[in-house]
Write an enzyme that holds these catalytic residues in place. Structure first.
Site, PDB file in Angstrom:
ATOM      1  N   GLU A  24      25.670 -54.606  25.350  1.00 34.65           N
ATOM      2  CA  GLU A  24      26.989 -54.266  25.787  1.00 34.65           C
ATOM      3  C   GLU A  24      27.649 -55.426  26.509  1.00 34.65           C
ATOM      4  O   GLU A  24      28.827 -55.328  26.887  1.00 34.65           O
ATOM      5  CB  GLU A  24      26.845 -52.986  26.653  1.00 34.65           C
ATOM      6  CG  GLU A  24      27.641 -52.836  27.864  1.00 34.65           C
ATOM      7  CD  GLU A  24      27.180 -51.653  28.736  1.00 34.65           C
ATOM      8  OE1 GLU A  24      26.011 -51.257  28.738  1.00 34.65           O
ATOM      9  OE2 GLU A  24      28.036 -51.158  29.464  1.00 34.65           O
ATOM     10  N   LEU A  35      25.254 -46.660  21.485  1.00 36.71           N
ATOM     11  CA  LEU A  35      23.938 -46.901  20.893  1.00 36.71           C
ATOM     12  C   LEU A  35      24.048 -47.437  19.465  1.00 36.71           C
ATOM     13  O   LEU A  35      23.268 -48.294  19.055  1.00 36.71           O
ATOM     14  CB  LEU A  35      23.092 -45.615  20.908  1.00 36.71           C
ATOM     15  CG  LEU A  35      22.652 -45.133  22.284  1.00 36.71           C
ATOM     16  CD1 LEU A  35      21.745 -43.899  22.150  1.00 36.71           C
ATOM     17  CD2 LEU A  35      21.927 -46.218  23.062  1.00 36.71           C
ATOM     18  N   ARG A  59      37.960 -39.523  26.404  1.00 39.68           N
ATOM     19  CA  ARG A  59      37.429 -39.874  27.724  1.00 39.68           C
ATOM     20  C   ARG A  59      38.463 -40.416  28.700  1.00 39.68           C
ATOM     21  O   ARG A  59      38.481 -40.019  29.866  1.00 39.68           O
ATOM     22  CB  ARG A  59      36.290 -40.890  27.560  1.00 39.68           C
ATOM     23  CG  ARG A  59      35.036 -40.255  27.020  1.00 39.68           C
ATOM     24  CD  ARG A  59      33.991 -41.291  26.727  1.00 39.68           C
ATOM     25  NE  ARG A  59      32.697 -40.666  26.464  1.00 39.68           N
ATOM     26  CZ  ARG A  59      31.588 -41.338  26.177  1.00 39.68           C
ATOM     27  NH1 ARG A  59      31.612 -42.654  26.119  1.00 39.68           N
ATOM     28  NH2 ARG A  59      30.463 -40.694  25.958  1.00 39.68           N
TER      29      ARG A  59
END
Lengths: 118, 556
Positions: free
Chosen positions: B371, B387, B280
């Protein structure tokens, strides 16, 4: 600038502490592109800070945070589009108790079907 | 305004996304009485709902917790705490499969086994897919919470701050019950913060407006140490056009050769990403660079396109026939055939309240779960770990908090602390409004965070951001809103913006401190990775004189 005609929004107003009944109030929202009902409500809030609406979204058209009544029909506000020049009536979803303006209380369904979400 | 209602409980969980829900279940199943307070309606608000549904666990026969562990540390460029990564990798399989006990369904193959897909950075196929995505996960966990008699759910309840007992331990919180307008004291023996990240700070992000980082600020104000607040993860392909779709995202992972083999093109029709796809941070860096170089489209984005996929139109249509893409279709854009304009956007916060493997913060009695907690990812996060972390650390925090509540507490909130928090909120109310344009201050702050703390940062810009955050705090200190009774949305937005301004200052301070480039933190003035000095967390801690920024060693 573009010459798009504004969107005419007639929104439900209701303050439980002051009002016996709700009423519709009209706003003109300028937009060159179609807007979702949810985005429109956020624009109305920018025009009048006393107007209340939910702002959370799942970006999937599924969670139902945005449930409202659009032109007399219960709908998802996030996936119902309104085009420049159109007039739209936005009221609280019919199956839940109203907290204020178009904000509803999901813990207080008015009918057995309420909890099913649509 | 005075406190007009009080509730007592063993464990107070603040925030009802996937980690708060899981923490509430763990605490209740261990015997604790739980209050679960959420600022919006349960399973109809929060960041979890936006998750596509990928959830990592080492279930493949060639995979193991040890390999998973190595992948997380490598992907995070060595910046995660080793003990947190081990806990995550070792518990992942059990906690992920356990969600089925609460009614979660996973996508399965024809033989009935779990479908495991392999995303960039995963050395084995490791991503399960939750049916219904983040909404499916949240809905199942919410149903389990609703049917647990030990859990009391408080929807539309905006916590304004924590309260401690006279010994300094977390002892509850004060909040506004939006449905009746009452300022309410929630007295608890232990508190679990599970309020999510602060991605709404960035003008381009793919989270709901809920993501204002409230709990991180409340924990910080109560004395908790924060780490790596500069480490926001930027997802490569967030929609920037049309306006009604701003914030939705399309998978850059679907562009992989074994998926849809599509591309992200610049305005000259050249693909921007190489194949195989990079992880990413590398992908979003290439996109940000192309946009900066003027290769973007009419609205500043690049063009995500799968319409010419060699897999064929039918395969594309089938792969994209899921909620997330049907939502985009409802707005007049067909992601199967149209060019979709995208740019990197804030997606996840890897830093946050520093926790140990049981979710303990540096404040007694205060726990935190993803988070808003960190740092178990490092400087980049594997797809599917968001998750999974909610379930692993949610369960651990819930269990640890219930034990703490049984063994400690009982002192109750210090009345002076509750009084001080009440006075702080009451001071924001007036008969009229101060005329402060909250929306304008919010937009100015979000634009500045995007510009100075987005992809590509330097000392001058971050210093300007820190200054603007302080100015915004000063302007907000004079802001007053009417006492509107039920659903006082203006008061909530004022308090949220105060939280955002404070956290923007912390992001700027930590980003200034980290004088290197690592993962998603790109310092244009320090372009190299500096392991000699910065294989450490940045630290933000509140002192009487203001925020203290420094460094904190990683735990092995």
């Amino acid at each position: 600038m573009d010459n798009s005609p504004p969107i005419t929004v007639r929104v439900f107003r209701f303050d439980p502490a002051a009002d016996e009944a709700g009423r519709l109030e009209e706003f003109a929202v300028a937009s060159a592109a179609p807007l979702s009902v949810m985005a429109l409500l956020a624009k109305v809030r920018e025009l009048d800070a006393t107007f209340c609406c939910r702002t959370s979204t799942c970006f999937k058209g599924r969670c139902g945070s945005c449930l409202v009544r659009v032109n007399g029909r219960d709908a998802f506000g996030c996936t119902t589009l309104v085009r420049p020049g159109e007039t739209v009536v936005i009221e609280p979803h019919s199956r839940y108790a109203v907290v204020r303006d178009v904000v509803i209380d999901f813990a207080r369904p008015l009918t057995a079907e309420g909890e099913s979400g649509q | 305004m005075k406190i007009t209602a009080r509730h007592n409980t063993d464990v107070l969980v603040i925030g009802a996304g996937a980690s708060g829900l899981r923490a509430a279940l763990a605490a209740a199943e261990a015997g604790a009485a739980v209050i679960l307070a959420n600022k919006g309606p349960l399973a109809r608000s929060g960041i979890t709902l936006t998750a596509a549904g990928g959830m990592q666990a080492p279930l493949h026969p060639d995979d193991s917790a040890a390999i998973f562990c190595d992948d997380i540390i490598a992907c995070g460029y060595g910046l995660a705490d080793g003990d947190l990564v081990r806990a995550l990798a070792e518990d992942a399989a059990d906690r992920v499969l356990e969600t089925e006990r609460y009614g979660v369904n996973f996508v399965r193959d024809a033989a009935g086994g779990y479908t495991l897909s392999q995303f960039p950075g995963q050395s084995r196929p490791r991503n399960l897919f939750v049916r219904g995505g983040g909404i499916g996960l949240a809905a199942a966990l919410a149903k389990a919470c609703r049917s647990n008699p030990r859990i009391q759910i408080m929807d539309d309840f905006f916590i304004t701050g924590l309260v401690r007992n006279t010994g300094g331990a977390a002892a509850g919180a004060v909040g506004l019950d939006l449905r009746n307008g009452e300022l309410t004291l929630l007295a608890a023996r232990a508190v679990i913060m599970a309020t999510g990240g602060c991605q709404w700070l960035w003008a381009t992000n793919d989270c709901p407006a809920d993501a204002t980082g409230d709990g991180i600020v409340y924990a910080y104000r109560a004395g908790a140490e924060l780490v790596d607040m500069e480490m926001a993860l930027f997802y490569p392909s967030v929609l920037v056009w049309p306006p009604s779709l701003k914030g939705a995202f399309v998978h850059y992972e679907f562009l992989a050769p074994d998926a849809l083999d599509g591309n992200i093109y610049d305005n000259a029709g050249q693909p921007v990403l190489p194949k195989p796809l990079p992880v990413r941070d590398q992908a979003m860096r290439l996109l940000a660079r192309a946009i900066k170089d003027g290769r973007g489209g009419p609205h500043g984005g690049l063009l995500w396109y799968v319409g010419d996929s060699p897999k064929g139109a039918a395969a594309v249509a089938a792969k994209l026939d899921i909620l997330q893409y049907n939502y985009i279709r409802a707005h007049g854009v067909d992601p199967a055939t149209d060019r979709v304009e995208v740019a990197p956007g804030a997606h996840y916060l890897m830093g946050g309240i520093h926790i140990d493997p049981d979710g303990r913060t540096t404040v007694a009695g205060l726990f935190a779960a993803p988070e808003c907690a960190g740092n178990f990812d490092g400087a980049n996060r594997l797809a599917g770990n968001g998750l999974t972390a909610t379930q692993v650390f949610g369960a651990r925090a819930g269990l640890a908090a219930s034990r703490w509540a049984a063994e400690n507490g009982g002192a109750g909130p210090d009345p002076a602390a509750a009084e001080a928090e009440t006075a702080r909120i009451a001071a924001r109310l007036d008969r009229g409004s101060s005329g402060t344009d909250i929306a304008a201050l919010r937009d100015r702050l979000r634009a500045a965070v995007q510009q100075h703390a987005g992809v590509g940062r330097d000392a001058a810009g971050l210093t300007r951001l820190a200054q603007l955050a302080r100015e915004t705090q000063a302007e907000l200190a004079a802001a007053r809103v009417p006492d509107a009774g039920v659903f006082n949305q203006r008061l909530v937005e004022l308090l949220e913006l105060e939280n955002m301004a404070e956290i923007a200052g912390l992001v700027a301070g930590c980003a200034l401190a980290r004088a290197e480039t690592r993962g998603h933190h790109i310092r244009d003035d320090f372009p190299a990775r500096d392991d000699a000095n910065w294989l450490r967390h940045t630290l933000a801690k509140r002192t009487a004189g203001g925020p203290l920024f420094g460094a904190k060693p990683l735990r092995d």
